[in-house]
Motif scaffolding. Structure first.
Motif, PDB file in Angstrom:
ATOM      1  N   PHE A  52       0.832  -1.203   0.000  1.00 36.78           N
ATOM      2  CA  PHE A  52       0.000   0.000   0.000  1.00 36.78           C
ATOM      3  C   PHE A  52       0.869   1.257   0.000  1.00 36.78           C
ATOM      4  N   LEU A  53       1.843   1.309   0.900  1.00 38.02           N
ATOM      5  CA  LEU A  53       2.707   2.488   0.988  1.00 38.02           C
ATOM      6  C   LEU A  53       3.578   2.640  -0.256  1.00 38.02           C
ATOM      7  N   GLU A  54       3.990   1.530  -0.837  1.00 38.26           N
ATOM      8  CA  GLU A  54       4.727   1.607  -2.099  1.00 38.26           C
ATOM      9  C   GLU A  54       3.916   2.317  -3.171  1.00 38.26           C
ATOM     10  N   GLN A  55       2.642   1.934  -3.283  1.00 41.33           N
ATOM     11  CA  GLN A  55       1.780   2.516  -4.303  1.00 41.33           C
ATOM     12  C   GLN A  55       1.477   3.977  -4.009  1.00 41.33           C
ATOM     13  N   VAL A  56       1.125   4.280  -2.774  1.00 43.06           N
ATOM     14  CA  VAL A  56       0.710   5.635  -2.408  1.00 43.06           C
ATOM     15  C   VAL A  56       1.882   6.615  -2.442  1.00 43.06           C
TER      16      VAL A  56
END
Length: 209
Positions: free
Chosen positions: A60-64
């Protein structure tokens, strides 16, 4: 590099809107998966939920945060979560406020693991430094985020307690939905605060360049 309650909530909602195509199916999948695990076995559900949440948060943090790591440090993420969790639990046992304070000061550790490849202890230290002047607005955001979920969870718990019934699949799904919404909301707040602090740092560096 101070940020406000309004800064964090505004950025978090912007992240949720910007990535709704990711977040909506993510919430649905997490809710369904955790509900199935809870119905099969409470212990399996709790353990699997904790482990899988760490991996999902990393993606999730990679994408955001638009990060593409050549080497994903899932072990560091898990280590940071476990170390922070132990400290927070100890703080909550003795007094509630110290536990909440530690949770806020270490909240950004996952973002430092994902974006800078830091190890568990390094990420906790970086988060502690970054939130030195911003822990209060972060705590207020978390409290506001937690209130609706807690009200619903307590309501379901009281209704089941008075009726003497065990949670069925409807109650299990609803409980897991509330937990998942709070969890993903928490991740959005982490990403928002990390973004804002990075922007403030960049602005300060450009000012004195």
């Amino acid at each position: 590099m101070k940020i406000t309650f309004g800064d964090i909530t505004g950025e978090a909602f912007a992240i949720l809107r910007e990535h709704k195509a990711l977040i909506i199916p993510l919430v649905a999948a997490m809710t369904a998966g955790f509900a199935v695990m809870d119905l099969v076995s409470d212990k399996l559900g709790n353990f699997s939920g904790i482990i899988s949440s760490v991996f999902v948060q990393y993606i999730f943090l990679e994408q955001v945060l638009s990060v593409r790591s050549e080497r994903r440090r899932f072990g560091s993420m898990l280590g940071a979560s476990m170390l922070a969790g132990l400290g927070i639990i100890v703080g909550l046992i003795f007094l509630v406020l110290p536990g909440l304070f530690l949770a806020v000061r270490w909240a950004l550790a996952p973002a430092y693991v994902v974006t800078e490849g830091q190890r568990a202890s390094e990420s906790l230290s970086s988060s502690w430094d970054a939130t030195r002047e911003n822990w209060l607005p972060l705590m207020l955001v978390y409290l506001v985020l937690a209130v609706p979920s807690l009200v619903i969870l307590v309501g379901i718990g009281f209704s089941l307690g008075f009726s003497g019934a065990t949670p069925g699949w409807v109650e299990t799904v609803l409980l897991n939905l509330m937990v998942t919404v709070f969890t993903v909301g928490n991740w959005a707040v982490v990403a928002a605060a990390f973004r804002l602090l990075g922007e403030r740092r960049d602005d300060l560096e450009s000012l004195f360049a």
